[in-house]
Design a protein around this motif. Structure first.
Motif, PDB file in Angstrom:
ATOM      1  N   LEU A 137      41.791  35.799  34.197  1.00  0.00           N
ATOM      2  CA  LEU A 137      40.476  35.295  34.609  1.00  0.00           C
ATOM      3  C   LEU A 137      40.432  34.990  36.104  1.00  0.00           C
ATOM      4  O   LEU A 137      39.427  35.255  36.777  1.00  0.00           O
ATOM      5  CB  LEU A 137      40.127  34.045  33.802  1.00  0.00           C
ATOM      6  CG  LEU A 137      39.869  34.268  32.309  1.00  0.00           C
ATOM      7  CD1 LEU A 137      39.720  32.940  31.583  1.00  0.00           C
ATOM      8  CD2 LEU A 137      38.662  35.155  32.096  1.00  0.00           C
ATOM      9  N   LEU A 138      41.519  34.451  36.635  1.00  0.00           N
ATOM     10  CA  LEU A 138      41.593  34.160  38.065  1.00  0.00           C
ATOM     11  C   LEU A 138      41.469  35.442  38.887  1.00  0.00           C
ATOM     12  O   LEU A 138      40.718  35.490  39.874  1.00  0.00           O
ATOM     13  CB  LEU A 138      42.895  33.439  38.394  1.00  0.00           C
ATOM     14  CG  LEU A 138      43.094  33.020  39.838  1.00  0.00           C
ATOM     15  CD1 LEU A 138      42.112  31.914  40.201  1.00  0.00           C
ATOM     16  CD2 LEU A 138      44.521  32.551  40.047  1.00  0.00           C
ATOM     17  N   LEU A 153      37.974  36.609  38.909  1.00  0.00           N
ATOM     18  CA  LEU A 153      37.204  35.793  39.845  1.00  0.00           C
ATOM     19  C   LEU A 153      37.473  36.226  41.288  1.00  0.00           C
ATOM     20  O   LEU A 153      36.538  36.335  42.093  1.00  0.00           O
ATOM     21  CB  LEU A 153      37.557  34.317  39.659  1.00  0.00           C
ATOM     22  CG  LEU A 153      36.718  33.298  40.402  1.00  0.00           C
ATOM     23  CD1 LEU A 153      35.275  33.348  39.931  1.00  0.00           C
ATOM     24  CD2 LEU A 153      37.293  31.911  40.185  1.00  0.00           C
ATOM     25  N   PHE A 154      38.741  36.497  41.611  1.00  0.00           N
ATOM     26  CA  PHE A 154      39.078  37.014  42.943  1.00  0.00           C
ATOM     27  C   PHE A 154      38.309  38.306  43.215  1.00  0.00           C
ATOM     28  O   PHE A 154      37.786  38.505  44.314  1.00  0.00           O
ATOM     29  CB  PHE A 154      40.574  37.300  43.056  1.00  0.00           C
ATOM     30  CG  PHE A 154      41.449  36.091  43.231  1.00  0.00           C
ATOM     31  CD1 PHE A 154      40.945  34.806  43.245  1.00  0.00           C
ATOM     32  CD2 PHE A 154      42.819  36.262  43.379  1.00  0.00           C
ATOM     33  CE1 PHE A 154      41.766  33.703  43.406  1.00  0.00           C
ATOM     34  CE2 PHE A 154      43.656  35.163  43.544  1.00  0.00           C
ATOM     35  CZ  PHE A 154      43.126  33.888  43.562  1.00  0.00           C
ATOM     36  N   ALA A 155      38.278  39.206  42.228  1.00  0.00           N
ATOM     37  CA  ALA A 155      37.564  40.479  42.400  1.00  0.00           C
ATOM     38  C   ALA A 155      36.078  40.234  42.630  1.00  0.00           C
ATOM     39  O   ALA A 155      35.455  40.872  43.490  1.00  0.00           O
ATOM     40  CB  ALA A 155      37.780  41.375  41.185  1.00  0.00           C
ATOM     41  N   TYR A 156      35.506  39.298  41.902  1.00  0.00           N
ATOM     42  CA  TYR A 156      34.082  38.989  42.059  1.00  0.00           C
ATOM     43  C   TYR A 156      33.774  38.484  43.467  1.00  0.00           C
ATOM     44  O   TYR A 156      32.747  38.852  44.058  1.00  0.00           O
ATOM     45  CB  TYR A 156      33.657  37.946  41.021  1.00  0.00           C
ATOM     46  CG  TYR A 156      32.246  37.484  41.200  1.00  0.00           C
ATOM     47  CD1 TYR A 156      31.168  38.292  40.817  1.00  0.00           C
ATOM     48  CD2 TYR A 156      31.972  36.249  41.782  1.00  0.00           C
ATOM     49  CE1 TYR A 156      29.861  37.867  40.997  1.00  0.00           C
ATOM     50  CE2 TYR A 156      30.661  35.817  41.961  1.00  0.00           C
ATOM     51  CZ  TYR A 156      29.624  36.630  41.572  1.00  0.00           C
ATOM     52  OH  TYR A 156      28.331  36.214  41.759  1.00  0.00           O
ATOM     53  N   ILE A 164      38.374  44.803  45.268  1.00  0.00           N
ATOM     54  CA  ILE A 164      37.938  44.718  43.871  1.00  0.00           C
ATOM     55  C   ILE A 164      38.900  45.505  42.987  1.00  0.00           C
ATOM     56  O   ILE A 164      39.310  45.036  41.922  1.00  0.00           O
ATOM     57  CB  ILE A 164      36.487  45.206  43.722  1.00  0.00           C
ATOM     58  CG1 ILE A 164      35.537  44.211  44.384  1.00  0.00           C
ATOM     59  CG2 ILE A 164      36.126  45.418  42.252  1.00  0.00           C
ATOM     60  CD1 ILE A 164      34.108  44.695  44.487  1.00  0.00           C
ATOM     61  N   PHE A 165      39.292  46.689  43.426  1.00  0.00           N
ATOM     62  CA  PHE A 165      40.262  47.478  42.669  1.00  0.00           C
ATOM     63  C   PHE A 165      41.604  46.752  42.582  1.00  0.00           C
ATOM     64  O   PHE A 165      42.234  46.709  41.520  1.00  0.00           O
ATOM     65  CB  PHE A 165      40.452  48.858  43.312  1.00  0.00           C
ATOM     66  CG  PHE A 165      41.544  49.654  42.657  1.00  0.00           C
ATOM     67  CD1 PHE A 165      41.318  50.287  41.442  1.00  0.00           C
ATOM     68  CD2 PHE A 165      42.794  49.735  43.235  1.00  0.00           C
ATOM     69  CE1 PHE A 165      42.331  51.000  40.820  1.00  0.00           C
ATOM     70  CE2 PHE A 165      43.812  50.451  42.623  1.00  0.00           C
ATOM     71  CZ  PHE A 165      43.582  51.089  41.417  1.00  0.00           C
ATOM     72  N   ALA A 198      44.147  41.942  36.999  1.00  0.00           N
ATOM     73  CA  ALA A 198      43.520  41.399  35.786  1.00  0.00           C
ATOM     74  C   ALA A 198      43.797  42.308  34.589  1.00  0.00           C
ATOM     75  O   ALA A 198      44.103  41.828  33.493  1.00  0.00           O
ATOM     76  CB  ALA A 198      42.008  41.243  35.994  1.00  0.00           C
ATOM     77  N   LEU A 199      43.737  43.625  34.793  1.00  0.00           N
ATOM     78  CA  LEU A 199      44.050  44.574  33.736  1.00  0.00           C
ATOM     79  C   LEU A 199      45.496  44.412  33.278  1.00  0.00           C
ATOM     80  O   LEU A 199      45.791  44.454  32.080  1.00  0.00           O
ATOM     81  CB  LEU A 199      43.798  46.010  34.206  1.00  0.00           C
ATOM     82  CG  LEU A 199      44.226  47.111  33.233  1.00  0.00           C
ATOM     83  CD1 LEU A 199      43.384  47.057  31.964  1.00  0.00           C
ATOM     84  CD2 LEU A 199      44.127  48.468  33.901  1.00  0.00           C
TER      85      LEU A 199
END
Length: 115
Positions: free
Chosen positions: A10-11, A14-17, A29-30, A36-37
């Motif tokens: 989740l963190l 959030l970083f990607a967002y 974002i990638f 996250a993946l």
């Protein structure tokens, strides 16, 4: 350990967002989505540990290359970016967080098969 995987997944989402307003948002974002993946894959035990170690090595190399020529910290009080060195230090720190998370997932995130 499952709690760690979910929290870091989740963190990283959030970083990607938070990267949507960045000029090079696609790269970041990638980068954070891949982390996250990896957390998701670890929760479901879908990848072997060596995959996480390869990801950790990649994040570490990227963090080293991203490190600014002159470290000026990671905090600033102004609304505008004071220096590109601050931005690069933040990006490097984010990559190091990804690296540490991948090492933890590789070392302790995969259940051991008992004989």
């Amino acid at each position: 350990m499952k709690f760690f995987k979910i929290v870091f997944g989740l963190l990283f989402m959030l970083f990607a967002y938070f990267q949507f307003n960045d000029p090079d948002s696609t790269v970041w974002i990638f980068t954070y989505s891949a982390a996250a993946l990896a957390c998701y894959m670890s929760v479901n035990n879908l990848w072997p540990s060596w995959v996480f170690y390869v990801l950790a090595a990649g994040y570490l190399v990227a963090a080293i290359f991203q490190w600014p020529p002159q470290f000026e910290g990671i905090f600033f009080g102004e609304a505008q970016m004071r220096s590109i060195n601050i931005e690069e230090a933040r990006e490097s720190l984010g990559l190091l967080i990804c690296c540490v998370a991948m090492v933890i997932l590789g070392k302790w995130g995969i259940p051991k098969i008992e004989d």
